[in-house]
Design a protein around this motif. Structure first.
Motif, PDB file in Angstrom:
ATOM      1  N   ARG B 111      49.048  59.775  20.560  1.00  0.00           N
ATOM      2  CA  ARG B 111      49.603  60.459  22.600  1.00  0.00           C
ATOM      3  C   ARG B 111      49.479  61.755  22.406  1.00  0.00           C
ATOM      4  N   ARG B 118      43.331  67.073  23.981  1.00  0.00           N
ATOM      5  CA  ARG B 118      42.451  67.147  25.472  1.00  0.00           C
ATOM      6  C   ARG B 118      43.110  68.488  25.733  1.00  0.00           C
ATOM      7  N   GLU B 119      43.789  69.152  25.797  1.00  0.00           N
ATOM      8  CA  GLU B 119      44.067  70.659  26.687  1.00  0.00           C
ATOM      9  C   GLU B 119      43.535  71.323  25.404  1.00  0.00           C
ATOM     10  N   GLU B 122      40.003  71.353  26.903  1.00  0.00           N
ATOM     11  CA  GLU B 122      39.245  71.698  28.153  1.00  0.00           C
ATOM     12  C   GLU B 122      39.626  73.337  28.799  1.00  0.00           C
ATOM     13  N   PRO B 164      51.198  62.225  28.818  1.00  0.00           N
ATOM     14  CA  PRO B 164      49.983  61.969  28.546  1.00  0.00           C
ATOM     15  C   PRO B 164      48.771  61.690  28.833  1.00  0.00           C
ATOM     16  N   ALA B 165      47.181  61.622  29.450  1.00  0.00           N
ATOM     17  CA  ALA B 165      46.515  60.606  29.057  1.00  0.00           C
ATOM     18  C   ALA B 165      45.944  60.474  27.495  1.00  0.00           C
ATOM     19  N   SER B 166      45.699  59.061  27.136  1.00  0.00           N
ATOM     20  CA  SER B 166      45.001  58.732  26.008  1.00  0.00           C
ATOM     21  C   SER B 166      43.707  59.272  25.929  1.00  0.00           C
TER      22      SER B 166
END
Lengths: 391, 175
Positions: B111, B118-119, B122, B164-166
């Motif tokens: 995770r 992801r960060e 983004e 955190p989102a998975s």
């Protein structure tokens, strides 16, 4: 009550010649009548289980159009041409199954919007497994919910979506609307807790930091067990849950319509699902105990949730007799948002009655449909882009 | 209505509530005492009794004695659950099997990796947005700000908060 009216009501205790029966005969007749009624009711008992197994979980035809992990997105089949461009998505709570919103043909919230020509979707969060216990607000709002909105943007061609959030789903919808205001066109909240500073509800007291160590609880159990939630909900009104309801059922066992509605409701009420441990922890700790959302201090992902960012039209619906989310938890929302177009409606109902009660079905939902229709862009001779899969 | 107004807060709570209930129950039947009791009157009395009973329960469930007992019971249950869990972890390790905590650690690592990825994505997305906006705005005009992507950015929260989102989420579109 006067003696005359009482005597009139006791007409059945008169003999064939019209004279009032002596007390011992009256008692005998009462016992006989009640025994016969008891036998008549008991005759229906064996059918109860069979009826319970046949309870439909959703009555409006729908198709699964998107899946992610346990989440399923249902699209309700249009009952005519789609009239409005922006899709509407129902966001339900994580503690129960969402079919309460479409539980009986005459008590379906969903069908009001489908009939009015909205392209209507509903999120079924599914049942989290032990591996999902780390999913918090970030995963649910910035992950799943935002992914659903992205999917709807792609499939419908609309840049925004209308959201109707119920209970905990309303809280998550508010967070999404505050973090990503550009995604939400209209926001409808149904019995949604926002300001948790109140001590009106029992849940607020039980979840107080002094009374409940949520960290130890989640560390021990992983996810919040469905049985724990169920017990809490039942204990909110123990006399109603364990005495009044069973007695009412017994007295009306031979009333087919009553029994059907009773079993449908009970099936749903007992169909709790566990809640992911992390979001349960965050909900209790940051909202119930620290009231961070109403104070614009809640951090989801890397960003602070500021309710003033919500500028879309808001319709806030709440129930006067709500045991789970008292109106004092929902009412402050409209003052906390930055929206100029906001409306609050309070209905004399309970938490469930607000969705499926008779008054809600006759007055509230037609008004809500009208409210949303007035704020939605009408489609001009165009077919919907998403087709049901027919699965 | 607040907590204090409803809780009596002394050890005799339950007894007090019991007397209270009996008093209410007596009141519920009082208006019809001595008169002929029709089924409607009895039903109304029963309804009043239930209401009195429900009110008594509500007061009890808000009382400090209930809350204290509940907390003690919960502490004991959680402690037992913790000990059972530790025992099974020990058993798994002794048998050289993966325990739930081992799987948990691997999941947490995955995770964390997902969150980092992801960060970064983004950030790239945000930069591309800004770049695109500047291109469209032309060289002389000032580029518009990103659409809410970077407002209210707070430092990442670790530990119990904002997990955190998975990214390991398997997303599938059904057709």
């Amino acid at each position: 009550m006067t003696h005359t009216s009482a005597t009139t009501q006791h007409a059945s205790f008169r003999g064939t010649d019209g004279h009032e029966l002596p007390p011992w005969l009256r008692m005998q007749r009462s016992i006989f009548n009640e025994s016969m009624a008891h036998c008549r009711r008991m005759a229906h008992l064996p059918q109860l289980y069979a009826k319970m197994t046949q309870i439909p979980k959703g009555v409006t035809p729908s198709d699964v159009v998107y899946e992610a992990d346990r989440l399923r997105l249902l699209r309700y089949r249009p009952q005519g041409p789609i009239r409005f461009k922006t899709p509407l998505v129902f966001v339900f709570a994580l503690v129960n199954r969402p079919y309460i919103l479409d539980i009986l043909p005459n008590k379906s919230v969903v069908s009001h919007f489908v009939r009015a020509g909205f392209d209507t979707y509903l999120i079924d969060w599914g049942k989290p497994t032990y591996a999902d216990r780390h999913l918090g607000f970030d995963a649910y709002v910035n992950g799943y919910l935002r992914d659903v909105v992205r999917f709807l943007q792609r499939s419908s061609g609309s840049r925004q979506v209308n959201i109707l959030g119920y209970c905990m789903g309303g809280t998550m919808s508010s967070i999404l609307a505050a973090l990503h205001p550009q995604l939400v066109k209209n926001l409808i909240l149904l019995a949604t807790g926002i300001d948790f500073s109140t001590r009106e509800g029992l849940l607020n007291i039980w979840n107080d930091a002094h009374n409940f160590d949520v960290d130890s609880f989640v560390d021990a159990f992983g996810n919040c067990p469905a049985e724990y939630l169920q017990a809490c909900f039942l204990m909110l009104k123990p006399v109603r849950s364990f005495v009044t309801k069973p007695v009412s059922l017994y007295e009306k066992l031979d009333d087919k319509k009553y029994v059907e509605e009773f079993l449908t409701m009970e099936t749903w009420l007992n169909d709790n699902v566990p809640v992911s441990g992390q979001i349960f922890r965050e909900f209790v700790k940051y909202l119930y105990q620290q009231n961070q959302l109403a104070q614009n201090r809640l951090v989801v992902g890397r960003r602070t949730v500021n309710l003033k960012n919500i500028t879309c039209p808001v319709l806030n619906l709440m129930a006067d007799h709500d045991d789970l989310v008292p109106p004092s938890q929902s009412e402050p929302f409209n003052d906390l948002t930055g929206s100029q177009d906001k409306e609050t409606i309070r209905l004399a109902a309970g938490h469930i009655g607000l969705a499926m009660g008779s008054a809600a079905q006759k007055q509230l939902w037609p008004h809500a449909v009208d409210w949303l229709a007035r704020r939605s862009e009408v489609v001009e001779e165009e077919e919907p882009t998403v087709r049901p899969s027919g699965s | 209505m607040n907590n204090e107004s409803k809780s009596t807060g002394h050890p005799g709570d339950l007894l007090h509530l019991w007397y209270d209930l009996v008093s209410h129950a007596t009141e519920a039947y009082q208006p019809w005492a001595g008169a002929t009791m029709s089924p409607e009157v009895l039903r109304q009395s029963r309804s009043n009794l239930y209401k009195a009973w429900g009110d008594s329960w509500e007061r009890f469930l808000r009382s400090s004695s209930f809350l204290d007992n509940n907390r003690q019971y919960m502490t004991g249950t959680l402690e037992m659950k913790k000990q059972v869990r530790e025992f099974f972890n020990w058993l798994h390790h002794e048998m050289q099997l993966a325990s739930a905590d081992d799987v948990d650690q691997i999941m947490a690592t995955l995770r964390r990796l997902g969150e980092d990825l992801r960060e970064q994505l983004e950030e790239i997305h945000s930069r591309l947005d800004d770049f695109g906006a500047r291109l469209h705005a032309g060289p002389t005009q000032e580029a518009p700000a990103g659409k809410g992507r970077d407002e209210d950015v707070s430092p990442p929260e670790r530990g119990n908060g904002g997990r955190p989102a998975s990214l390991a989420r398997h997303t599938r579109r059904v057709r």
